[in-house]
Structure formats: structure tokens, C-alpha cells
Design a protein around this motif. Structure first.
Motif, PDB file in Angstrom:
ATOM      1  N   UNK A 253     -13.614 -22.621  24.710  1.00  0.00           N
ATOM      2  CA  UNK A 253     -14.093 -23.671  25.617  1.00  0.00           C
ATOM      3  C   UNK A 253     -13.808 -25.053  25.050  1.00  0.00           C
ATOM      4  N   UNK A 254     -13.346 -25.937  25.937  1.00  0.00           N
ATOM      5  CA  UNK A 254     -13.111 -27.317  25.523  1.00  0.00           C
ATOM      6  C   UNK A 254     -14.346 -28.182  25.673  1.00  0.00           C
ATOM      7  N   UNK A 255     -15.261 -27.759  26.553  1.00  0.00           N
ATOM      8  CA  UNK A 255     -16.481 -28.524  26.797  1.00  0.00           C
ATOM      9  C   UNK A 255     -17.529 -27.581  27.371  1.00  0.00           C
ATOM     10  N   UNK A 256     -18.731 -28.087  27.609  1.00  0.00           N
ATOM     11  CA  UNK A 256     -19.791 -27.187  28.075  1.00  0.00           C
ATOM     12  C   UNK A 256     -20.879 -27.954  28.814  1.00  0.00           C
ATOM     13  N   UNK A 257     -21.577 -27.215  29.670  1.00  0.00           N
ATOM     14  CA  UNK A 257     -22.819 -27.680  30.278  1.00  0.00           C
ATOM     15  C   UNK A 257     -23.952 -27.227  29.354  1.00  0.00           C
ATOM     16  N   UNK A 258     -24.769 -28.158  28.930  1.00  0.00           N
ATOM     17  CA  UNK A 258     -25.785 -27.879  27.906  1.00  0.00           C
ATOM     18  C   UNK A 258     -26.748 -26.763  28.325  1.00  0.00           C
ATOM     19  N   UNK A 259     -27.217 -26.808  29.544  1.00  0.00           N
ATOM     20  CA  UNK A 259     -28.197 -25.815  30.006  1.00  0.00           C
ATOM     21  C   UNK A 259     -27.566 -24.422  30.085  1.00  0.00           C
ATOM     22  N   UNK A 260     -26.330 -24.368  30.597  1.00  0.00           N
ATOM     23  CA  UNK A 260     -25.685 -23.060  30.718  1.00  0.00           C
ATOM     24  C   UNK A 260     -25.332 -22.504  29.336  1.00  0.00           C
ATOM     25  N   UNK A 261     -24.946 -23.380  28.417  1.00  0.00           N
ATOM     26  CA  UNK A 261     -24.652 -22.935  27.053  1.00  0.00           C
ATOM     27  C   UNK A 261     -25.893 -22.304  26.416  1.00  0.00           C
ATOM     28  N   UNK A 262     -27.059 -22.885  26.685  1.00  0.00           N
ATOM     29  CA  UNK A 262     -28.311 -22.323  26.142  1.00  0.00           C
ATOM     30  C   UNK A 262     -28.538 -20.911  26.686  1.00  0.00           C
ATOM     31  N   UNK A 263     -28.265 -20.689  27.977  1.00  0.00           N
ATOM     32  CA  UNK A 263     -28.398 -19.352  28.565  1.00  0.00           C
ATOM     33  C   UNK A 263     -27.394 -18.378  27.954  1.00  0.00           C
ATOM     34  N   UNK A 264     -26.176 -18.870  27.752  1.00  0.00           N
ATOM     35  CA  UNK A 264     -25.128 -18.023  27.170  1.00  0.00           C
ATOM     36  C   UNK A 264     -25.472 -17.653  25.733  1.00  0.00           C
ATOM     37  N   UNK A 265     -25.963 -18.620  24.979  1.00  0.00           N
ATOM     38  CA  UNK A 265     -26.373 -18.341  23.595  1.00  0.00           C
ATOM     39  C   UNK A 265     -27.474 -17.281  23.555  1.00  0.00           C
ATOM     40  N   UNK A 266     -28.416 -17.376  24.476  1.00  0.00           N
ATOM     41  CA  UNK A 266     -29.510 -16.392  24.529  1.00  0.00           C
ATOM     42  C   UNK A 266     -28.978 -15.007  24.875  1.00  0.00           C
ATOM     43  N   UNK A 267     -27.989 -14.954  25.773  1.00  0.00           N
ATOM     44  CA  UNK A 267     -27.428 -13.665  26.203  1.00  0.00           C
ATOM     45  C   UNK A 267     -26.574 -13.009  25.130  1.00  0.00           C
ATOM     46  N   UNK A 268     -26.051 -13.822  24.206  1.00  0.00           N
ATOM     47  CA  UNK A 268     -25.136 -13.282  23.184  1.00  0.00           C
ATOM     48  C   UNK A 268     -25.726 -13.291  21.776  1.00  0.00           C
ATOM     49  N   UNK A 269     -26.970 -13.704  21.642  1.00  0.00           N
ATOM     50  CA  UNK A 269     -27.555 -13.865  20.303  1.00  0.00           C
ATOM     51  C   UNK A 269     -27.567 -12.582  19.493  1.00  0.00           C
ATOM     52  N   UNK A 270     -27.642 -11.440  20.178  1.00  0.00           N
ATOM     53  CA  UNK A 270     -27.687 -10.156  19.473  1.00  0.00           C
ATOM     54  C   UNK A 270     -26.347  -9.426  19.516  1.00  0.00           C
ATOM     55  N   UNK A 271     -25.278 -10.148  19.865  1.00  0.00           N
ATOM     56  CA  UNK A 271     -23.962  -9.529  20.024  1.00  0.00           C
ATOM     57  C   UNK A 271     -22.980 -10.070  18.974  1.00  0.00           C
ATOM     58  N   UNK A 272     -22.812  -9.339  17.907  1.00  0.00           N
ATOM     59  CA  UNK A 272     -21.927  -9.783  16.825  1.00  0.00           C
ATOM     60  C   UNK A 272     -20.473  -9.815  17.242  1.00  0.00           C
ATOM     61  N   UNK A 273     -20.119  -9.069  18.274  1.00  0.00           N
ATOM     62  CA  UNK A 273     -18.722  -8.989  18.709  1.00  0.00           C
ATOM     63  C   UNK A 273     -18.352 -10.033  19.751  1.00  0.00           C
ATOM     64  N   UNK A 274     -19.253 -10.962  20.028  1.00  0.00           N
ATOM     65  CA  UNK A 274     -18.956 -12.037  20.979  1.00  0.00           C
ATOM     66  C   UNK A 274     -19.038 -13.374  20.252  1.00  0.00           C
ATOM     67  N   UNK A 275     -17.976 -14.156  20.334  1.00  0.00           N
ATOM     68  CA  UNK A 275     -17.968 -15.450  19.651  1.00  0.00           C
ATOM     69  C   UNK A 275     -17.423 -16.533  20.570  1.00  0.00           C
ATOM     70  N   UNK A 276     -17.870 -17.768  20.321  1.00  0.00           N
ATOM     71  CA  UNK A 276     -17.456 -18.931  21.097  1.00  0.00           C
ATOM     72  C   UNK A 276     -16.753 -19.902  20.149  1.00  0.00           C
TER      73      UNK A 276
END
Length: 383
Positions: A243-266
Motif C-alpha cells: 500500500x502506498x497510503x491508507x485510511x486510518x480507520x480502515x487500517x485499524x480494522x485491518x490490523x485487528x483482523x490480521x493481528x493473529x496472522x503471522x502469514x499476513x504482512x503489510x
């Protein structure tokens, strides 16, 4: 907060310095004519600014291009590297337009990129700008609805509103009541960087999603599909979000959805000249957008010869629905997306016909030379 203020201050300083340069620009080059391209952003992570930059680079080989960007970003460095005249307009944009109006005889035509830049059209209308203007609209229904009171057939002497796909055209006709005869289709292309070597299935199997982190790009849907895969398959897959940029609120949701996923990186932003390496190591490109008129990522996947999965919310899906129907899923149907990912992983080394077909469609529909020819044809119609 401090960081945001700092970057805004840098942008303001840049715009002042650029304006000082631009004030004498036309006088210093008395025998030249220019094509003016205006971008809403200097971001090179993907989307409309990248498309416009690629157009500028190609046009600049036989024309003189002025690239105006409303905000700073990596595109400035890229333009300078390719000897493209680039300026940050920011809040001084009216001064730039007033000078362009003053030197109309030196302007072949102006391209205003995206609906977001409607204030530029409004001010050109106020100036009664007599030159040729192409308003190139990339946004899907969400943004067209948002700006529908600003999107209109401005009273300029020579104006053509161009849509990057049929999705945009239908949205403009419906939401803005613009007569379809007043609209042109102008899909964007990209410079052909050639096929990459066929990527055999790797371990881990790399699925890449490229684009701004936001609700419209719908990254969380891919995460949800990944979680529906059998555990044994999840262990073999790595998801890379660029990603080149992000929406802050959506990034927070994405971080929460991937916090337990070691195989997903941004990761990101990644410079455009480095993106080839991202595609090179990717086994599969996924574009789960809810509404995306013509995402560059699918065009690049076709150009490079990479397997892709697209939601039916993209402009390309309308073009590809017959040839690649197995790889297009109904947006919101997480189970269907998971099923297609499983199919691709299982049959990964059996897709040679896919590569041949996608390359053929890229060459016929999405080359930069094709876009330039269509653009020049539209401009000629304004004579």
C-alpha cells in the motif's frame, strides 16, 4: 499530529518555491507548446496518479509536458528523473490556472485527472478558459455519488468528460444526469514492461494485494477468505499487502483482523520502479475491490503474465467475464473467493492458456500507446 503538520509545511514551502519557478516558465520557452496534466495526488503507490504519470512519461517523448500535482509525493522525483516539468500546486492552484489561461496559445490541451479536482474545472470556467480540456474521471459510484453536485458539463468552450470504464459512464449518467453522448470512454493503459518468467508454485505460496488500504479496496475480504481455508493450506500461503497510503480507520480494522496472522504482512509504499520485483515473486494477485473502475493492479498482472482473481466490482471484470469467469467472484462472497484461491493453488502449474489469453487482452485493450491514440482522437474531435 506533529508529523502531519510537518509534511503539510513541507508541501506549502514546495508549492511556493514551485510557483516562483512557474511564473516565468512560459516566457523562458517562447517557441514551445505544452500538454498540461493535472493530478490530485503525488502518490505513486497505485491508482490515478500512477496512470497519469505513465501517460506523462510517454507523451513527453514527442511533446512538452507540464505535470501539476496538487500534493507532494514520489511522483515528483519520478517526473524529474524523466525530464518532465513538474510543479506542486497545493492551495496556489488558482494562480497556476490563471497563468495557464494567460498563455492559452501555448497549451495544446489540459487533462484534469479525477472527479476530486472539480475545483479546477470550476475555476477554469470562471476564467472562461478557451482551450481544450479533458476531464478524465476514474472514480466509481461511491465517489461519484459523493461529488455528484459538482460533476457537471462545465461551461467551457471545449470540454470532454472521459470515463475510464463503462462502470464510470453508467454512474455519471445515473447520478449526475449527464447525457451519454457528452461522455467518452478512455480506458487507461500502461507502458509494456514485458512478460515476467512463469512463476512456478513456491513455498510459501505468495498472494499479493496491491492498493491503498481503505474500505473500497476491501483488503479485509481477502483476510476473511484466507481464514476460511483449511489450516494445512493456510500454513503454505503468505499474503502480502502493498500500500502506498491508507485510511486510518480502515487500517485499524485491518490490523485487528490480521493481528493473529503471522502469514499476513503489510508493506509500502514501494516506488514504481521497484514494483516489478513484487509481481516477480507473486504467485497470485487478488483484487477484492468493492467498487474499482479500472484497477492498475489487474492491468499490470495481465501485462506481466501473473494469475489474478478479481471481484465483479472492477471495470476489467466486465471485459474479462467470459474469458476468465472462473477467476471472477461476486464481491462479498468470501466463500467463493476462498474456493477460487484453493483451485488456483491446487492447479497452479496448469495455467499456460491463462497467461497467453491475459497477455493478448492486455495488448488489445490496455497499452499506453492505445490510450494516447484514443486521447489524441478525442482532442482532435474538439477542433
Amino acid at each position: 499530529m506533529i508529523k502531519r503538520v510537518y509534511y503539510k509545511l513541507i508541501e506549502l514551502i514546495s508549492s511556493f518555491c514551485d510557483w516562483i519557478r512557474f511564473r516565468s516558465f512560459f516566457r523562458q520557452q517562447p517557441n514551445k507548446k505544452f500538454i498540461v496534466l493535472v493530478s490530485h495526488s503525488g502518490d505513486t503507490g497505485g491508482g490515478a496518479p500512477v496512470v497519469l504519470y505513465e501517460l506523462a512519461k510517454e507523451l513527453n517523448t514527442d511533446s512538452n509536458v507540464i505535470f501539476l500535482t496538487h500534493t507532494r509525493g514520489r511522483v515528483i522525483k519520478s517526473c524529474k528523473k524523466n525530464n518532465i516539468n513538474v510543479f506542486v500546486t497545493s492551495f496556489l492552484y488558482k494562480k497556476y490556472l490563471k497563468l495557464i489561461n494567460q498563455y492559452t496559445d501555448k497549451i495544446d490541451f489540459v487533462v484534469i485527472n479525477t472527479a476530486v479536482l472539480y475545483p479546477y474545472l470550476s475555476y477554469l470556467e470562471k476564467l472562461e478558459f478557451p482551450g481544450k480540456v479533458v476531464w478524465w474521471i476514474h472514480e466509481g459510484s461511491y465517489f461519484i455519488d459523493k461529488y455528484k453536485n459538482k460533476i457537471k458539463q462545465y461551461k467551457l468552450r471545449s470540454l470532454r468528460i472521459c470515463c475510464v470504464s463503462q462502470i464510470v459512464k453508467v454512474s455519471l449518467e445515473s447520478a449526475c444526469q449527464i447525457n451519454g453522448s457528452k461522455l467518452s470512454l478512455l480506458p487507461y493503459g500502461i507502458v509494456d514492461k514485458g512478460l515476467l518468467p512463469v512463476q512456478h508454485r513456491t513455498n510459501p505460496f505468495i498472494i499479493t494485494l496491491i492498493g491503498r488500504i481503505e474500505e473500497r479496496k476491501n483488503q479485509i475480504e481477502l483476510v476473511q477468505a484466507y481464514k476460511q481455508l483449511p489450516n494445512a493450506l493456510q500454513d503454505k500461503i503468505k499474503i502480502l499487502m502493498v500500500a502506498g497510503s491508507y485510511d486510518k480507520d480502515y487500517l485499524a480494522k485491518l490490523d485487528a483482523a490480521t493481528s493473529d496472522q503471522a502469514n499476513i504482512s503489510i508493506i509500502g509504499p514501494i516506488a514504481r520502479d521497484k514494483m516489478r520485483s513484487i509481481y516477480s515473486k507473486s504467485n497470485l494477485i487478488v483484487c477484492p475491490s468493492k467498487s474499482d473502475p479500472l484497477p492498475v493492479v489487474i492491468t499490470e498482472a495481465m501485462m506481466y503474465g501473473r494469475l489474478f482473481i478479481s471481484s465483479d466490482g472492477t471495470g476489467q471484470a466486465l471485459i474479462l467475464k467470459d474469458t476468465f469467469k472462473e477467476f471472477i467472484y461476486k464481491r462479498g462472497n468470501v466463500g467463493e473467493l476462498a474456493k477460487i484461491i484453493t483451485m488456483v493453488y491446487t492447479h497452479y502449474n496448469d495455467y499456460q492458456p491463462f497467461y497467453e489469453k491475459e497477455r493478448s487482452i492486455y495488448l488489445s485493450e490496455f497499452t499506453i500507446s492505445g490510450t494516447i491514440n484514443k486521447l489524441k482522437g478525442i482532442v482532435k474531435e474538439m477542433d
